[in-house]
Motif scaffolding. Structure first.
Motif, PDB file in Angstrom:
ATOM      1  N   TYR A   1       0.837  -1.210   0.000  1.00 30.68           N
ATOM      2  CA  TYR A   1       0.000   0.000   0.000  1.00 30.68           C
ATOM      3  C   TYR A   1       0.865   1.252   0.000  1.00 30.68           C
ATOM      4  O   TYR A   1       2.086   1.180  -0.072  1.00 30.68           O
ATOM      5  N   ARG A   2       0.203   2.373   0.155  1.00 33.24           N
ATOM      6  CA  ARG A   2       0.843   3.629  -0.180  1.00 33.24           C
ATOM      7  C   ARG A   2       0.518   4.685   0.874  1.00 33.24           C
ATOM      8  O   ARG A   2      -0.482   4.576   1.579  1.00 33.24           O
ATOM      9  N   GLY A   3       1.341   5.693   0.948  1.00 32.82           N
ATOM     10  CA  GLY A   3       1.071   6.835   1.817  1.00 32.82           C
ATOM     11  C   GLY A   3       0.919   6.410   3.263  1.00 32.82           C
ATOM     12  O   GLY A   3       1.601   5.501   3.724  1.00 32.82           O
ATOM     13  N   ASP A   4      -0.011   7.040   3.985  1.00 27.23           N
ATOM     14  CA  ASP A   4      -0.137   6.674   5.391  1.00 27.23           C
ATOM     15  C   ASP A   4      -0.924   5.381   5.577  1.00 27.23           C
ATOM     16  O   ASP A   4      -1.148   4.940   6.695  1.00 27.23           O
TER      17      ASP A   4
ATOM     18  N   ALA B   1       0.361   2.751   4.080  1.00 26.57           N
ATOM     19  CA  ALA B   1       1.422   1.782   3.829  1.00 26.57           C
ATOM     20  C   ALA B   1       1.647   0.929   5.068  1.00 26.57           C
ATOM     21  O   ALA B   1       1.570   1.412   6.190  1.00 26.57           O
TER      22      ALA B   1
ATOM     23  N   ARG C   1       8.498  -1.529  -6.628  1.00 28.95           N
ATOM     24  CA  ARG C   1       7.528  -0.578  -6.098  1.00 28.95           C
ATOM     25  C   ARG C   1       7.975   0.827  -6.478  1.00 28.95           C
ATOM     26  O   ARG C   1       9.148   1.169  -6.353  1.00 28.95           O
TER      27      ARG C   1
ATOM     28  N   HIS D   1      -2.672  13.398  -0.647  1.00 26.42           N
ATOM     29  CA  HIS D   1      -2.689  12.414   0.431  1.00 26.42           C
ATOM     30  C   HIS D   1      -2.796  11.011  -0.151  1.00 26.42           C
ATOM     31  O   HIS D   1      -2.077  10.093   0.231  1.00 26.42           O
TER      32      HIS D   1
ATOM     33  N   SER E   1       0.634  10.055  -2.016  1.00 20.86           N
ATOM     34  CA  SER E   1       1.926  10.020  -1.323  1.00 20.86           C
ATOM     35  C   SER E   1       2.406   8.574  -1.250  1.00 20.86           C
ATOM     36  O   SER E   1       1.635   7.668  -0.961  1.00 20.86           O
ATOM     37  N   CYS E   2       3.694   8.349  -1.509  1.00 20.96           N
ATOM     38  CA  CYS E   2       4.166   6.958  -1.558  1.00 20.96           C
ATOM     39  C   CYS E   2       4.370   6.384  -0.173  1.00 20.96           C
ATOM     40  O   CYS E   2       4.402   5.182   0.012  1.00 20.96           O
ATOM     41  N   GLY E   3       4.568   7.245   0.823  1.00 29.41           N
ATOM     42  CA  GLY E   3       4.712   6.755   2.186  1.00 29.41           C
ATOM     43  C   GLY E   3       6.128   6.449   2.596  1.00 29.41           C
ATOM     44  O   GLY E   3       6.362   5.841   3.631  1.00 29.41           O
TER      45      GLY E   3
ATOM     46  N   ARG F   1       4.310  11.498   4.187  1.00 29.63           N
ATOM     47  CA  ARG F   1       3.379  10.424   4.537  1.00 29.63           C
ATOM     48  C   ARG F   1       2.360  10.900   5.559  1.00 29.63           C
ATOM     49  O   ARG F   1       1.162  10.694   5.404  1.00 29.63           O
TER      50      ARG F   1
END
Lengths: 337, 447
Positions: A181-184, A186, B185, B351, B354-356, B362
């Motif tokens: 997964y991605r961003g927050d 993840a 990724r 948001h 964002s890849c984190g 993140r």
């Protein structure tokens, strides 16, 4: 040999040294905190951004300053570079911001977390964070899952430092976990309900800077500050056999790798040493481990030991805690780790 | 009528096929480049032309090419960034869809100039049908001897591959694109090393936008000096602008750089004025991540001079009173637009995308979205606006890749120029249109 100046202290370092390593060579207050960097793992660092510093002068040849703060763990020093860490107010401010970001989705469940007392995030927040949060929304949460026989993953606490991923990639064959997964959203996850099962899997626990990966055999057994760390070794065919035993009441509660003063593993150990040798008789005891980290423990419990702690504290610039009278038995080596 | 270099044959029927394209003078640039010029000569022409990267950053292409490391016996790559993911930008899609051979021609000429024998086009997943068009065009180019071994008998080999992405905004960032192209990724890499030294599979790589590569074709055909004559100052040549929003004629326009913004918005040749006779309120001049400017600042600079469509003029005044040309995603907003809601839409996007990898982006992008949601649902306080400002300042410049800035800039600019509107939202929430209704009618995810 390039010369670099960090917070007005000049040092000559070998080629290819990063700013963080150079700062560690100087030691003391100029060392930026680091959460995701791990000196034993290649390509680690650069993610958490707590170690950002300001480069005022790029090098002797090209004296232009760098336009943005740079991660000191991933930036190589150049001859004549001038770096500011603690002496740059904007860096101190930016770092406080990063700590706030790291904490907004962290559960702050230290009272029930096994990592408390040896947690890098706890230390970081203690030194660089603020006592209140401006975040008033629901925090991100995940279910706790068992990944393998010995490891518990509590993703809610994770700060996505990628250390465990790099450990699995670099010291074991066939990594079976990673970030999905991605961003927050993840999260660290095993590949389709796989379990991490190999001889060196336990090391992901040691490299985890927070309580996201914990030792299932040690969970809720004891707070770490009630256990006594002892350095020990044995002849192990698989690993170096250099470990740290955590004792309580004559019982070995857990075995971990030895960590240096930055909380980074000195040499990785195998699962046999970690999980199967929990008797003091399995080991050759070398003596009490020197816990000189600028940690939450260091600020309280270890504060009053008569050994070298004072000097270390002066170097790290930590305020002295309240003085406690040295009670009876304080000079018993068993009590003064 | 301004000069068109890329879209001049766009209206010719069947221009997407090889025969028609060739009849219109297609692949002349490849012939000229491979037969009459050396790689260094092409590089010089590109440098003379003053062509700047059309993907958003505006870095001089000639300089980027000259940074490419050229160790002996190591393969080099040219990668075309067709992951056009900036909201408000759709020029590359138009170009690839209508004249796919122009991109392929540019790829061949550029690869020859860089000494690359393998080139890639990385296209975003949402452009699946464009991918098919390009695949066909590549097949046609192979069949006619423009790709493959020994092109035109010059001994130069080039293989061109396409890779389709899975639809992540972050894969438009060049290092994330390379990671994705390698099958990993799509996380941006930490620089240095830059792709020019260690890019795709650790080898020297140049990553260029579709429009940049296409612009190499007219540069070779007409010469760098002629190309540099078009435009103003250091903004040379023509640029595709994707005009959208509350205008009468949205679409892709090729303009000569230096065109006054006022003319672009109000002239019938371009946007044709604001829809329904409304007043202009604000413009996002270069894709969603560049700072938004209110009417008085987009038409005239702070010094009172007319604002031009060029890298320098739009950037005049820094971020205090200026913006950026960016990728040319020109979003026009009329007087009825809510800047706060618009900002919420942008923040939601960043948001989500964002890849984190690094913590400020993140955690910060999500936090900003939540605060904006709180404000537009009428529960905000004045301190929330200040908090928003503080969060964006703590993201900007602290992240691995420019996504952090892309998320922070719109927030900063909206608060800088439209603070009153935020305060209105906070102090008089009863005046706000029902947000849930707004999202329901627009078929967006529930708030």
């Amino acid at each position: 040999m390039p010369k670099v100046t960090i917070d007005d202290i000049e040092i000559e370092v070998p080629d290819g040294t990063t700013i963080l390593q150079a700062a560690r060579m100087i030691g003391g207050e100029v060392v930026p905190p680091a959460m995701c960097y791990h000196s034993k793992l290649k390509t680690s660092g650069g993610y958490c951004r707590t170690c950002i510093v300001k480069v005022e002068k790029g090098s002797e040849k090209d004296p232009r300053p760098m336009p943005k703060p740079v991660p000191s763990c991933r930036t190589t020093v150049m001859d004549g570079m001038v770096v500011r860490n603690k002496t740059a107010p904007d860096i101190v401010e930016a770092r406080a911001g990063i700590v706030e970001f790291l904490l907004i989705n962290h559960p702050l469940d230290c009272p029930v977390c096994d990592q408390a007392g040896e947690c890098d995030l706890q230390d970081l927040a203690y030194e660089h964070g603020k006592s209140h949060s401006r975040y008033d929304f629901q925090r991100r949460t995940f279910e706790k899952i068992d990944i393998g026989e010995h490891i518990k993953l509590h993703m809610t606490r994770c700060i996505l430092c990628y250390r465990c991923v790099k450990t699995a990639e670099q010291i074991t064959d066939g990594r079976v976990h990673g970030v999905i997964y991605r961003g927050d959203a993840a999260e660290i996850s095993t590949y389709i309900q796989n379990v991490i099962d190999n001889d060196f899997s336990g090391n992901v626990i040691d490299v985890c800077p927070v309580g996201a990966l914990t030792d299932r055999t040690f969970r809720f057994k004891s707070r770490v500050w009630f256990t006594k760390p002892v350095d020990a070794h044995r002849d192990c065919p698989k690993c170096s056999g250099q470990v740290r035993l955590w004792e309580k009441g004559g019982e070995v509660l857990r075995v971990t790798a030895r960590k240096d003063k930055y909380g980074e593993v000195e040499s990785f150990i195998c699962n046999e040493c970690r999980y199967d040798k929990k008797n003091a008789s399995d080991w050759v005891i070398e003596g009490p481990s020197k816990v000189d980290r600028h940690s939450v423990i260091g600020a309280n419990h270890y504060e009053n030991s008569v050994l070298s702690a004072t000097d270390d504290r002066q170097q790290t610039g930590l305020p002295h805690g309240k003085k406690v009278e040295l009670g009876e038995g304080a000079l018993n080596p068993n009590n003064i780790y | 009528m301004s000069k068109k270099l890329l879209l001049q044959h766009i209206d010719v029927p069947g221009i997407n096929t090889y025969e028609v394209y060739r009849k219109q003078g297609g692949y002349k640039a490849v012939e000229k480049a491979l037969k009459e010029m050396t790689a260094d000569q092409i590089l010089e022409e590109v440098k003379t032309s003053g062509l700047r990267g059309r993907g958003g950053a505006g870095f001089p292409t000639g300089m980027k090419w000259s940074f490419l490391a050229k160790p002996e016996g190591v393969a080099r790559y040219l990668v075309c960034n067709a992951d056009e993911s900036e909201p408000g930008t759709f020029k590359d899609r138009y170009l690839m869809e209508k004249i796919p051979h122009l991109l392929i021609e540019g790829m061949i000429a550029s690869s020859f100039a860089l000494g690359a024998n393998t080139a890639y086009i990385y296209i975003r997943g949402e452009y699946f049908y464009v991918h098919r068009i390009l695949e066909n065009a590549i097949k046609e180019a192979y069949a006619n001897g423009w790709l493959g071994k020994n092109i035109l008998g010059t001994g130069y080999d080039l293989d061109l591959y396409m890779q389709i992405g899975a639809g992540a905004y972050i894969c438009g960032e060049e290092t994330a694109l390379l990671e994705s192209l390698e099958g990993k990724r799509g996380n941006p890499r930490i620089k240095p090393p830059f792709p020019a030294v260690a890019g795709l599979w650790g080898r020297p790589t140049v990553v260029n936008n579709v429009e940049t590569i296409a612009a190499v074709v007219p540069i070779i055909n007409e010469g760098g000096a002629n190309y540099a004559n078009i435009g103003v100052g250091k903004s040379t040549g023509t640029k595709l602008i994707s005009a959208s929003g509350h205008i009468n004629k949205p679409g892709v326009y090729e303009i000569e750089l230096g065109l006054p913004v006022e003319e672009f918005i109000y002239s019938d040749q371009y946007c044709g004025g604001i829809r329904n006779g409304k007043e202009l309120k604000a413009v996002v001049a270069g894709g969603s991540s560049v700072p938004i400017l209110p009417k008085e600042l987009i038409l005239k600079t702070a010094a009172g001079e007319p604002r031009l469509m060029s890298y320098e003029s739009l950037g005049d005044g820094g971020f205090q009173t200026g913006t950026m040309l960016g990728s040319g995603g020109f979003i026009v907003m009329d007087e009825d637009t809510s800047i706060v809601k618009n900002l919420y839409t942008f923040s939601r996007f960043y948001h989500h995308e964002s890849c984190g990898q690094c913590s400020p982006c993140r955690e910060g992008t999500g936090w900003m979205e939540k605060i904006l949601k709180k404000i537009i649902s009428g529960n905000g306080t004045l301190s929330d606006v200040d908090l928003l400002w503080d969060i964006q300042s703590k993201i900007e410049g602290k992240t691995i890749c420019p996504l952090g800035e892309a998320a922070a800039w719109p927030v900063a600019a909206a608060i800088r120029h439209f603070r009153k509107e935020f305060e209105e939202y906070v102090t008089n929430p009863q005046n706000i249109v029902d947000v849930k209704h707004y999202y329901r009618v627009n078929n967006l995810a529930a708030v």
